[in-house]
Write a protein that holds these residues in place. Structure first.
Motif, PDB file in Angstrom:
ATOM      1  N   LEU A  79       0.951  -1.168  -0.175  1.00 28.23           N
ATOM      2  CA  LEU A  79      -0.150  -0.031  -0.070  1.00 28.23           C
ATOM      3  C   LEU A  79       0.825   1.319   0.031  1.00 28.23           C
ATOM      4  N   ASP A  80       0.495   1.994  -0.823  1.00 30.23           N
ATOM      5  CA  ASP A  80       1.193   3.547  -0.785  1.00 30.23           C
ATOM      6  C   ASP A  80       0.275   4.432  -0.024  1.00 30.23           C
ATOM      7  N   ILE A  81       0.636   4.784   1.388  1.00 33.80           N
ATOM      8  CA  ILE A  81      -0.364   5.398   2.227  1.00 33.80           C
ATOM      9  C   ILE A  81       0.068   7.106   2.110  1.00 33.80           C
ATOM     10  N   HIS A  82      -1.150   7.697   2.055  1.00 39.57           N
ATOM     11  CA  HIS A  82      -0.725   9.020   2.330  1.00 39.57           C
ATOM     12  C   HIS A  82      -2.011   9.713   3.206  1.00 39.57           C
ATOM     13  N   LEU A  83      -1.542  10.424   4.104  1.00 42.98           N
ATOM     14  CA  LEU A  83      -2.570  11.023   5.178  1.00 42.98           C
ATOM     15  C   LEU A  83      -2.635  12.232   4.796  1.00 42.98           C
ATOM     16  N   LEU A  84      -3.769  13.090   4.715  1.00 43.06           N
ATOM     17  CA  LEU A  84      -4.403  14.106   4.435  1.00 43.06           C
ATOM     18  C   LEU A  84      -4.959  15.099   5.590  1.00 43.06           C
ATOM     19  N   ASN A  85      -4.236  16.141   6.087  1.00 44.83           N
ATOM     20  CA  ASN A  85      -5.054  17.056   7.090  1.00 44.83           C
ATOM     21  C   ASN A  85      -5.402  18.193   6.457  1.00 44.83           C
ATOM     22  N   VAL A  86      -6.871  18.558   6.272  1.00 47.76           N
ATOM     23  CA  VAL A  86      -7.194  19.769   5.590  1.00 47.76           C
ATOM     24  C   VAL A  86      -7.457  20.806   6.710  1.00 47.76           C
ATOM     25  N   GLN A  87      -6.913  21.986   6.386  1.00 48.25           N
ATOM     26  CA  GLN A  87      -7.043  23.318   7.520  1.00 48.25           C
ATOM     27  C   GLN A  87      -7.919  23.948   6.692  1.00 48.25           C
ATOM     28  N   ILE A  88      -9.137  24.685   7.656  1.00 48.53           N
ATOM     29  CA  ILE A  88      -9.778  25.680   7.199  1.00 48.53           C
ATOM     30  C   ILE A  88      -9.306  26.890   6.930  1.00 48.53           C
ATOM     31  N   PRO A  89      -9.295  27.659   5.487  1.00 40.93           N
ATOM     32  CA  PRO A  89      -8.872  28.912   5.416  1.00 40.93           C
ATOM     33  C   PRO A  89      -9.154  30.015   6.490  1.00 40.93           C
ATOM     34  N   ILE A  90      -8.199  30.958   6.530  1.00 39.60           N
ATOM     35  CA  ILE A  90      -8.757  32.020   7.396  1.00 39.60           C
ATOM     36  C   ILE A  90      -8.911  33.133   6.406  1.00 39.60           C
ATOM     37  N   ASP A  91     -10.332  33.438   6.142  1.00 39.50           N
ATOM     38  CA  ASP A  91     -10.631  34.050   4.915  1.00 39.50           C
ATOM     39  C   ASP A  91     -10.988  35.647   5.610  1.00 39.50           C
ATOM     40  N   SER A  92     -10.947  36.019   6.673  1.00 40.96           N
ATOM     41  CA  SER A  92     -11.297  37.232   7.365  1.00 40.96           C
ATOM     42  C   SER A  92     -10.270  38.386   6.841  1.00 40.96           C
ATOM     43  N   GLY A  93     -10.732  39.360   6.175  1.00 42.05           N
ATOM     44  CA  GLY A  93      -9.892  40.326   5.822  1.00 42.05           C
ATOM     45  C   GLY A  93      -9.215  41.291   7.157  1.00 42.05           C
ATOM     46  N   HIS A  94     -10.162  41.066   8.322  1.00 35.91           N
ATOM     47  CA  HIS A  94      -9.533  41.787   9.550  1.00 35.91           C
ATOM     48  C   HIS A  94      -8.413  40.837   9.833  1.00 35.91           C
ATOM     49  N   ALA A  95      -8.569  39.590   9.910  1.00 36.33           N
ATOM     50  CA  ALA A  95      -7.449  38.965  10.703  1.00 36.33           C
ATOM     51  C   ALA A  95      -6.060  39.006   9.768  1.00 36.33           C
ATOM     52  N   ARG A  96      -6.202  39.335   8.555  1.00 35.38           N
ATOM     53  CA  ARG A  96      -5.151  39.415   7.535  1.00 35.38           C
ATOM     54  C   ARG A  96      -4.729  40.890   7.627  1.00 35.38           C
ATOM     55  N   MET A  97      -5.357  41.844   8.069  1.00 32.80           N
ATOM     56  CA  MET A  97      -4.630  43.177   8.248  1.00 32.80           C
ATOM     57  C   MET A  97      -3.619  43.235   9.377  1.00 32.80           C
ATOM     58  N   PHE A  98      -3.865  42.233  10.573  1.00 35.78           N
ATOM     59  CA  PHE A  98      -3.008  42.058  11.673  1.00 35.78           C
ATOM     60  C   PHE A  98      -2.006  40.982  11.567  1.00 35.78           C
ATOM     61  N   VAL A  99      -2.125  40.022  10.754  1.00 33.57           N
ATOM     62  CA  VAL A  99      -1.387  38.737  10.728  1.00 33.57           C
ATOM     63  C   VAL A  99      -0.889  38.701   9.563  1.00 33.57           C
ATOM     64  N   SER A 100       0.348  38.440   9.441  1.00 34.91           N
ATOM     65  CA  SER A 100       1.143  38.211   8.143  1.00 34.91           C
ATOM     66  C   SER A 100       0.564  36.846   7.485  1.00 34.91           C
ATOM     67  N   HIS A 101       0.884  36.820   6.192  1.00 37.15           N
ATOM     68  CA  HIS A 101       0.837  35.719   5.381  1.00 37.15           C
ATOM     69  C   HIS A 101       1.444  34.311   5.913  1.00 37.15           C
ATOM     70  N   GLY A 141       2.190  29.352   8.737  1.00 31.36           N
ATOM     71  CA  GLY A 141       2.878  28.640   9.800  1.00 31.36           C
ATOM     72  C   GLY A 141       1.694  28.143  10.757  1.00 31.36           C
ATOM     73  N   TRP A 142       0.720  28.859  11.002  1.00 33.79           N
ATOM     74  CA  TRP A 142      -0.298  28.362  12.076  1.00 33.79           C
ATOM     75  C   TRP A 142      -1.012  27.173  11.503  1.00 33.79           C
ATOM     76  N   HIS A 143      -1.371  27.363  10.221  1.00 34.80           N
ATOM     77  CA  HIS A 143      -1.913  25.956   9.288  1.00 34.80           C
ATOM     78  C   HIS A 143      -1.342  24.598   9.534  1.00 34.80           C
ATOM     79  N   ARG A 144       0.210  25.040   9.211  1.00 33.95           N
ATOM     80  CA  ARG A 144       1.093  23.833   9.243  1.00 33.95           C
ATOM     81  C   ARG A 144       1.177  23.313  10.672  1.00 33.95           C
ATOM     82  N   GLU A 145       1.289  24.219  11.634  1.00 34.24           N
ATOM     83  CA  GLU A 145       1.318  23.814  13.160  1.00 34.24           C
ATOM     84  C   GLU A 145       0.137  22.846  13.432  1.00 34.24           C
TER      85      GLU A 145
END
Length: 146
Positions: A31-53, A58-62
């Protein structure tokens, strides 16, 4: 060799899918096994004003690493090779797209086993993947309650 995608969110549902995968591996070691975790995007424009890309990535990765940790530990302990992946997007659509783009033979995922009004109101990632996927999907339901 069967190429299997196992969506992992750290829940009991994905742990059941992993249990099933371990059983499959015992019967078919190729078997060629691949695990996938999907993170929900942060789409809020307000969050993006104060937090860098970079901080958001990094937060999604963590968070993705945290969700995959238990599954990775179990596969490592069993000596089973796998490849972990983290993606960002709408969960069901991302799973379906990822499986098609990377030519998986099967998606193996857990489901809560519910239905009815709860599923209608809240939706179901497993149901959406099953309906939309061009790749065969195996759903692992919980054992029936006594």
């Amino acid at each position: 060799m069967l190429k299997i995608l196992v969506p992992i969110d750290g829940s009991d549902n994905s742990n059941r899918a992993l249990d099933h995968l371990l059983t499959l591996h015992a019967n078919h070691s190729e078997l060629d096994i691949h695990l996938l975790n999907v993170q929900i995007p942060i789409d809020s424009g307000h969050a993006r004003m104060f937090v860098s890309h970079d901080d958001i990535e990094g937060w999604h990765r963590e968070e993705g690493q945290k969700a995959l940790a238990s599954a990775r530990a179990r596969l490592d302990a069993a000596g089973i090779p796998y490849t972990p992946h983290i993606a960002v997007g709408h969960v069901a659509d991302t799973i379906v797209r990822y499986a098609a783009e990377h030519h998986f033979d099967k998606i193996l995922m857990g489901t809560h086993g519910g239905g009815g009004l709860l599923q209608t109101l809240l939706g179901s990632v497993a149901k959406a993947v099953l309906e939309r996927s061009p790749v065969p999907v195996t759903l692992v339901k919980p054992d029936p309650k006594p």
